[in-house]
Design a protein around this motif. Structure first.
Motif, PDB file in Angstrom:
ATOM      1  N   ASP A 232       0.873  -1.179   0.000  1.00  0.00           N
ATOM      2  CA  ASP A 232       0.000   0.000   0.000  1.00  0.00           C
ATOM      3  C   ASP A 232       0.905   1.222   0.000  1.00  0.00           C
ATOM      4  OD1 ASP A 232      -1.866   1.968   0.323  1.00  0.00           O
ATOM      5  OD2 ASP A 232      -2.907   1.023   2.003  1.00  0.00           O
ATOM      6  N   THR A 234       1.947   5.263  -1.445  1.00  0.00           N
ATOM      7  CA  THR A 234       1.516   6.566  -1.948  1.00  0.00           C
ATOM      8  C   THR A 234       2.748   7.358  -2.362  1.00  0.00           C
ATOM      9  OG1 THR A 234      -0.439   6.606  -0.515  1.00  0.00           O
ATOM     10  CG2 THR A 234       0.304   8.705  -1.422  1.00  0.00           C
ATOM     11  N   THR A 244      -5.335   6.228  -8.329  1.00  0.00           N
ATOM     12  CA  THR A 244      -5.096   5.017  -7.555  1.00  0.00           C
ATOM     13  C   THR A 244      -5.345   3.781  -8.396  1.00  0.00           C
ATOM     14  OG1 THR A 244      -5.732   6.102  -5.492  1.00  0.00           O
ATOM     15  CG2 THR A 244      -5.800   3.700  -5.515  1.00  0.00           C
ATOM     16  N   THR A 315      -9.814   9.279  -1.398  1.00  0.00           N
ATOM     17  CA  THR A 315      -9.159   8.025  -1.789  1.00  0.00           C
ATOM     18  C   THR A 315      -9.520   6.868  -0.861  1.00  0.00           C
ATOM     19  OG1 THR A 315      -7.294   9.250  -2.722  1.00  0.00           O
ATOM     20  CG2 THR A 315      -6.942   6.923  -2.265  1.00  0.00           C
ATOM     21  N   SER A 316      -9.402   7.067   0.429  1.00  0.00           N
ATOM     22  CA  SER A 316      -9.669   5.980   1.391  1.00  0.00           C
ATOM     23  C   SER A 316     -11.119   5.528   1.323  1.00  0.00           C
ATOM     24  CB  SER A 316      -9.326   6.437   2.810  1.00  0.00           C
ATOM     25  OG  SER A 316      -7.949   6.707   2.930  1.00  0.00           O
ATOM     26  N   ARG A 317     -12.031   6.487   1.202  1.00  0.00           N
ATOM     27  CA  ARG A 317     -13.443   6.133   1.127  1.00  0.00           C
ATOM     28  C   ARG A 317     -13.732   5.310  -0.127  1.00  0.00           C
ATOM     29  NH1 ARG A 317     -18.633  10.222   0.524  1.00  0.00           N
ATOM     30  NH2 ARG A 317     -20.253   8.653   0.923  1.00  0.00           N
ATOM     31  N   ARG A 319     -11.698   3.364  -1.730  1.00  0.00           N
ATOM     32  CA  ARG A 319     -11.144   2.008  -1.566  1.00  0.00           C
ATOM     33  C   ARG A 319     -12.041   1.155  -0.685  1.00  0.00           C
ATOM     34  NH1 ARG A 319      -4.884   2.359  -0.096  1.00  0.00           N
ATOM     35  NH2 ARG A 319      -5.280   0.120   0.112  1.00  0.00           N
ATOM     36  N   ARG A 320     -12.609   1.728   0.344  1.00  0.00           N
ATOM     37  CA  ARG A 320     -13.528   0.965   1.200  1.00  0.00           C
ATOM     38  C   ARG A 320     -14.765   0.533   0.415  1.00  0.00           C
ATOM     39  NH1 ARG A 320     -12.187   5.046   4.979  1.00  0.00           N
ATOM     40  NH2 ARG A 320     -14.190   6.096   4.621  1.00  0.00           N
ATOM     41  N   THR A 408      -1.018   4.782  -5.074  1.00  0.00           N
ATOM     42  CA  THR A 408      -1.649   6.064  -5.353  1.00  0.00           C
ATOM     43  C   THR A 408      -0.597   7.083  -5.730  1.00  0.00           C
ATOM     44  OG1 THR A 408      -3.479   5.633  -3.820  1.00  0.00           O
ATOM     45  CG2 THR A 408      -3.081   7.923  -4.436  1.00  0.00           C
TER      46      THR A 408
END
Length: 410
Positions: A232, A234, A244, A315-317, A319-320, A408
């Motif tokens: 993972d 960045t 990403t 980005t995190s949202r 991916r979830r 990313t």
């Protein structure tokens, strides 16, 4: 000779060379060669050589200068082109019908007698060097190459097809000639033709103009990619958006699971606006500029990836949400209605793609190169209809269980 479909025939020529012939009553013809050699076959320390050879193949032969080569097909309204992938090099020409002998003579000369003059190589190093610099300026493309470099680390698959500016300096005339002699051989090549000519004429020309190809062997000095732990990463490039790529290795092109992975990728991120991820991330929430899923099936491995571009803070949202969609497919039984709709859409998209002549001809050549045959339309349809809800669940579960990696560029 084996028959693959009513209009496609495969011929075994002397010493292992094959020709696939597609008869069509058209005013344009395709003729070319697909070669089982790509960037993964670059010698250590010469990364980028396969792509560079593709560029300089047109720079001179024993009887033609560069100027004569580029004008040979263009002067009759045709085009001469080539491309390189991780495992394949394709050299081909498209031209108005009636110019086949011109095309066969030229391609045979290029593949058998290219000389790679040092003066032309020096010019092309600058061209490829600029190409290397330019691709870094497009993060949505660079993220794919950088991701593959990491996930295939330790094998020939784990470097950019373009190579780098340092390796470019190592490509000289003898290096290029040696690469062609070792890789552009009869047993690793398929000639392809699409047009109105009878196959007998094409076969005779192929034997005449490709006579000097070395026979070679079918064996390849390729190292399967070793296991790589999920990562993972960045990289901050000060971009206006985050690009990403998330994904994992999947089975090879010879796996019985390949059709299930093809359809899984199409369901979650295919070209349709109704793909699950486009609906989830863009239509419902407006989180992404673009989202899609792709599969790359190789001879000893495979890769399935999901790309999305979004604001840095999302980005995190995203991916979830992607993981949630995949778990929904892996953990729940899909209804007959869902499966029938997915099969119908995927088959329809393949039908549209096959109507694009470039796609159909290149797919035909690659199929013979790697499978030895070309599936008929009804055989493809049967493979898709045979994809069960359980096999789709298994593909989604296997993809998740591999441990999704992510890169990313932000």
């Amino acid at each position: 000779m084996t028959h693959s479909s009513p209009d496609i025939k495969i011929f075994n020529l002397p010493d292992g060379l094959r020709l696939v012939h597609r008869h069509e009553a058209t005013e344009t013809e395709y003729f070319g060669a697909a070669i089982n050699a790509g960037s993964r076959d670059d010698p250590p320390g010469h990364e980028g050589l396969a792509h560079f050879v593709e560029h300089v193949l047109f720079k001179g032969t024993e009887r033609r200068k560069s100027w004569h080569i580029i004008n040979r097909m263009e002067s009759c309204g045709g085009e001469l082109n080539a491309y390189t992938t991780k495992e394949t090099t394709v050299v081909y020409t498209i031209y108005p019908s009636g110019n086949f002998m011109r095309a066969a003579d030229l391609l045979g000369d290029l593949l058998c007698h290219s000389v790679f003059p040092e003066k032309e190589l020096n010019r092309e190093r600058e061209v490829v060097g600029d190409e290397i610099s330019q691709y870094r300026d497009i993060p949505s493309e660079a993220v794919f190459d950088d991701f593959e470099d990491i996930i295939f680390k330790g094998s020939g698959l784990g470097h950019n097809i373009l190579g780098n500016r340092e390796t470019l300096t190592s490509f000289d005339t003898s290096t290029c000639r040696r690469y062609v002699k070792e890789n552009f051989t009869r047993r690793r090549m398929v000639l392809f033709y699409a047009g109105p000519l009878r196959p007998e004429k094409v076969c005779r020309a192929a034997e005449r103009f490709f006579f000097d190809l070395p026979e070679g062997t079918t064996s390849l000095a390729r190292t399967p990619p070793p296991p790589v732990s999920p990562f993972d990463s960045t990289v901050n490039l000060s971009n206006h958006q985050a690009n990403t790529l998330t994904g994992a290795r999947i089975p090879s092109m010879y796996s019985d699971m390949r059709w299930s992975f093809f359809m899984l990728s199409n369901i979650i991120g295919g070209p349709g606006m109704n793909s699950l991820l486009n609906v989830e991330l863009r239509e419902r929430r407006g989180l992404v500029y673009a989202v899609d899923s792709t599969t790359a099936m190789l001879t000893d491995s495979g890769l399935m990836t999901i790309y999305f571009g979004c604001d840095h803070s999302d980005t995190s949202r995203c991916r979830r949400l992607i993981t949630r969609v995949l778990h929904r497919l892996a953990d729940n039984t899909m209804t007959d209605r869902f499966m029938n709709a997915a099969r119908r859409q995927y088959l329809g998209q393949l039908t549209l793609s096959s109507d694009v002549r470039d796609n159909a001809v290149m797919s035909m050549a690659r199929a013979v190169l790697y499978y030895g045959s070309v599936l008929k339309h009804d055989e493809v349809a049967a493979r898709i209809r045979d994809i069960s809800a359980q096999s789709l669940r298994d593909a989604a579960g296997s993809f998740l269980d591999s441990g999704l990696s992510a890169l990313t560029l932000t």
